[in-house]
Design a protein around this motif. Structure first.
Motif, PDB file in Angstrom:
ATOM      1  N   ALA A   1       0.842  -1.187   0.000  1.00 34.28           N
ATOM      2  CA  ALA A   1       0.000   0.000   0.000  1.00 34.28           C
ATOM      3  C   ALA A   1       0.878   1.238   0.000  1.00 34.28           C
ATOM      4  N   PRO A   2       0.636   2.197  -0.909  1.00 32.06           N
ATOM      5  CA  PRO A   2       1.458   3.398  -0.972  1.00 32.06           C
ATOM      6  C   PRO A   2       1.196   4.324   0.193  1.00 32.06           C
ATOM      7  N   ALA A   3       2.149   5.211   0.407  1.00 29.20           N
ATOM      8  CA  ALA A   3       1.954   6.239   1.425  1.00 29.20           C
ATOM      9  C   ALA A   3       0.767   7.125   1.027  1.00 29.20           C
ATOM     10  N   ILE A   4       0.066   7.643   2.022  1.00 24.72           N
ATOM     11  CA  ILE A   4      -1.064   8.511   1.749  1.00 24.72           C
ATOM     12  C   ILE A   4      -0.551   9.805   1.098  1.00 24.72           C
ATOM     13  N   VAL A   5      -1.058  10.068  -0.092  1.00 19.43           N
ATOM     14  CA  VAL A   5      -0.668  11.268  -0.821  1.00 19.43           C
ATOM     15  C   VAL A   5      -1.934  11.990  -1.250  1.00 19.43           C
ATOM     16  N   ASN A   6      -1.990  13.281  -1.005  1.00 22.34           N
ATOM     17  CA  ASN A   6      -3.183  14.042  -1.313  1.00 22.34           C
ATOM     18  C   ASN A   6      -2.894  15.118  -2.338  1.00 22.34           C
ATOM     19  N   SER A   7      -3.937  15.440  -3.109  1.00 16.53           N
ATOM     20  CA  SER A   7      -3.848  16.569  -4.017  1.00 16.53           C
ATOM     21  C   SER A   7      -3.514  17.825  -3.216  1.00 16.53           C
ATOM     22  N   GLY A   8      -2.623  18.637  -3.735  1.00 17.92           N
ATOM     23  CA  GLY A   8      -2.183  19.843  -3.058  1.00 17.92           C
ATOM     24  C   GLY A   8      -0.833  19.705  -2.394  1.00 17.92           C
ATOM     25  N   ARG A   9      -0.365  18.476  -2.208  1.00 16.39           N
ATOM     26  CA  ARG A   9       0.953  18.273  -1.603  1.00 16.39           C
ATOM     27  C   ARG A   9       2.045  18.872  -2.490  1.00 16.39           C
ATOM     28  N   LEU A  10       3.024  19.488  -1.858  1.00 15.52           N
ATOM     29  CA  LEU A  10       4.179  20.021  -2.574  1.00 15.52           C
ATOM     30  C   LEU A  10       5.307  18.997  -2.478  1.00 15.52           C
ATOM     31  N   VAL A  11       5.709  18.457  -3.606  1.00 14.71           N
ATOM     32  CA  VAL A  11       6.734  17.424  -3.656  1.00 14.71           C
ATOM     33  C   VAL A  11       8.085  18.058  -3.971  1.00 14.71           C
ATOM     34  N   ALA A  12       9.065  17.760  -3.127  1.00 12.72           N
ATOM     35  CA  ALA A  12      10.433  18.250  -3.304  1.00 12.72           C
ATOM     36  C   ALA A  12      10.486  19.775  -3.358  1.00 12.72           C
ATOM     37  N   GLY A  13       9.550  20.420  -2.693  1.00 12.38           N
ATOM     38  CA  GLY A  13       9.540  21.878  -2.636  1.00 12.38           C
ATOM     39  C   GLY A  13       9.287  22.555  -3.959  1.00 12.38           C
ATOM     40  N   ARG A  14       8.765  21.785  -4.949  1.00 13.63           N
ATOM     41  CA  ARG A  14       8.669  22.354  -6.295  1.00 13.63           C
ATOM     42  C   ARG A  14       7.408  21.937  -7.057  1.00 13.63           C
ATOM     43  N   TYR A  15       6.980  20.683  -6.893  1.00 17.30           N
ATOM     44  CA  TYR A  15       5.902  20.143  -7.724  1.00 17.30           C
ATOM     45  C   TYR A  15       4.622  20.028  -6.902  1.00 17.30           C
ATOM     46  N   ARG A  16       3.605  20.783  -7.271  1.00 19.00           N
ATOM     47  CA  ARG A  16       2.340  20.809  -6.552  1.00 19.00           C
ATOM     48  C   ARG A  16       1.388  19.799  -7.201  1.00 19.00           C
ATOM     49  N   LEU A  17       0.997  18.748  -6.445  1.00 18.44           N
ATOM     50  CA  LEU A  17       0.093  17.740  -6.976  1.00 18.44           C
ATOM     51  C   LEU A  17      -1.286  18.344  -7.186  1.00 18.44           C
ATOM     52  N   GLN A  18      -1.885  18.029  -8.344  1.00 16.29           N
ATOM     53  CA  GLN A  18      -3.194  18.578  -8.666  1.00 16.29           C
ATOM     54  C   GLN A  18      -4.276  17.518  -8.807  1.00 16.29           C
ATOM     55  N   ALA A  19      -3.969  16.400  -9.457  1.00 18.39           N
ATOM     56  CA  ALA A  19      -4.986  15.363  -9.666  1.00 18.39           C
ATOM     57  C   ALA A  19      -4.302  14.040  -9.954  1.00 18.39           C
ATOM     58  N   LEU A  20      -4.943  12.968  -9.532  1.00 24.81           N
ATOM     59  CA  LEU A  20      -4.443  11.628  -9.821  1.00 24.81           C
ATOM     60  C   LEU A  20      -4.872  11.246 -11.233  1.00 24.81           C
ATOM     61  N   LEU A  21      -3.892  10.968 -12.099  1.00 28.55           N
ATOM     62  CA  LEU A  21      -4.179  10.632 -13.490  1.00 28.55           C
ATOM     63  C   LEU A  21      -4.405   9.144 -13.691  1.00 28.55           C
ATOM     64  N   GLY A  22      -3.722   8.322 -12.914  1.00 33.47           N
ATOM     65  CA  GLY A  22      -3.872   6.886 -13.088  1.00 33.47           C
ATOM     66  C   GLY A  22      -3.034   6.135 -12.082  1.00 33.47           C
ATOM     67  N   ARG A  23      -3.264   4.837 -12.006  1.00 34.79           N
ATOM     68  CA  ARG A  23      -2.503   4.008 -11.080  1.00 34.79           C
ATOM     69  C   ARG A  23      -2.342   2.629 -11.687  1.00 34.79           C
ATOM     70  N   GLY A  24      -1.294   1.942 -11.242  1.00 35.12           N
ATOM     71  CA  GLY A  24      -1.033   0.593 -11.709  1.00 35.12           C
ATOM     72  C   GLY A  24      -0.143  -0.111 -10.718  1.00 35.12           C
ATOM     73  N   GLY A  25       0.310  -1.321 -11.086  1.00 43.88           N
ATOM     74  CA  GLY A  25       1.123  -2.113 -10.181  1.00 43.88           C
ATOM     75  C   GLY A  25       2.458  -1.482  -9.852  1.00 43.88           C
ATOM     76  N   MET A  26       2.967  -0.622 -10.739  1.00 40.41           N
ATOM     77  CA  MET A  26       4.291  -0.043 -10.534  1.00 40.41           C
ATOM     78  C   MET A  26       4.253   1.355  -9.942  1.00 40.41           C
ATOM     79  N   GLY A  27       3.078   1.979  -9.826  1.00 40.75           N
ATOM     80  CA  GLY A  27       3.059   3.312  -9.256  1.00 40.75           C
ATOM     81  C   GLY A  27       1.781   4.063  -9.551  1.00 40.75           C
ATOM     82  N   ARG A  28       1.769   5.310  -9.073  1.00 44.42           N
ATOM     83  CA  ARG A  28       0.664   6.230  -9.326  1.00 44.42           C
ATOM     84  C   ARG A  28       1.196   7.426 -10.097  1.00 44.42           C
TER      85      ARG A  28
END
Length: 274
Positions: free
Chosen positions: A8-35
């Protein structure tokens, strides 16, 4: 790149700032190797796709998987292959930063609109064969060509995505668990058997993908994964009803013996001759 058991992946929510640069906006898809997330690069002010690696095991295994996929993509400079910008780590998660692609996947398009017209299938096939030619020239086997990994962009590009289980051409597949890393309904017979795979395996998967584009479903989808794998290895494809002039090309690509499948050049010549 080896697939291992998914946790199970770590809980990640829209709006999170990743690496101080990338702002998550929407989940596009998911699969066995990632989201995969749509994100805003707040430094360069552009949209990107952020793939969060979701693999079990030690942190170095996850890191190695992310780097391997990114390096595979970095070796390719082709309009028909998704571009990678960076690999980053944030709060223990591994992320691959890729170009954002507009439009819909082939799988989404067929689900919403039904099978594609023959001219559209022919055009898409020419783009995909050219992309696979570049992939193989770089010494790689994609290993997961399927409608969900074909992006039909708004600008007319046809892009091959998700190199999460790509391998090098000389990499022999030996672990049974690796067989199930891809999609049974679109994998080649040799991969379903756990044999070594090569460029011809991608051509078989291309044939299955083109079948789905023109007929609306996989040629070997038989319900559960095991029955589907048996069908891939032993059964003939489902009946053709809409393929028309592309039927002989698809049938040739779906040949069980990889040694007798057409090459990319032969497939291109057949498509151009339609």
């Amino acid at each position: 790149m080896r697939a291992v058991a998914v946790l199970a992946p770590a809980i990640v929510n829209s709006g999170r700032l990743v690496a101080g640069r990338y702002r998550l906006q929407a989940l596009l898809g998911r699969g066995g190797m990632g989201r995969v997330w749509l994100a805003e690069d707040e430094l360069l002010r552009r949209k990107v796709a952020l793939k969060q690696l979701v693999l079990s095991g030690e942190a170095n295994q996850v890191r190695a998987s992310a780097l391997a996929e990114a390096r595979s993509l970095a070796r390719l400079d082709h309009a028909g292959v998704v571009k990678v910008h960076d690999v980053i780590e944030d709060s223990g998660d591994q992320w691959i930063v890729m170009e954002y692609l507009s439009g819909r996947t082939l799988a989404e398009t067929v689900a919403a609109d039904g099978p594609l017209p023959i001219p559209d299938v022919r055009r898409m096939a020419l783009h995909l064969v050219d992309a696979l030619r570049a992939v193989h020239a770089a010494g790689l086997v994609h290993s997961d060509v399927k409608p969900a990994n074909v992006q039909l962009c708004d600008d007319g590009r046809v892009v091959l995505t998700d190199f999460g289980i790509a391998t090098t051409i000389d990499d022999e597949q030996t672990l049974p668990s690796e067989v199930l890393a891809g999609s049974p309904a679109y994998m080649s017979p040799e991969r379903a058997r756990g044999d070594a795979v090569g460029p011809a395996s991608d051509l078989f998967s291309l044939g299955a993908t083109l079948f789905a584009a023109v007929e609306g479903s996989s040629p070997f989808g038989a319900g559960d994964p095991f029955t589907t794998l048996v069908a891939v290895v032993e059964a003939r494809p489902a009946p053709f009803t809409h393929a028309g002039p592309v039927r002989p090309i698809i049938e040739a690509l779906l040949t069980k013996n990889p040694a007798t499948r057409p090459t990319p050049d032969q497939t291109t010549a057949a498509l151009l001759a339609l």
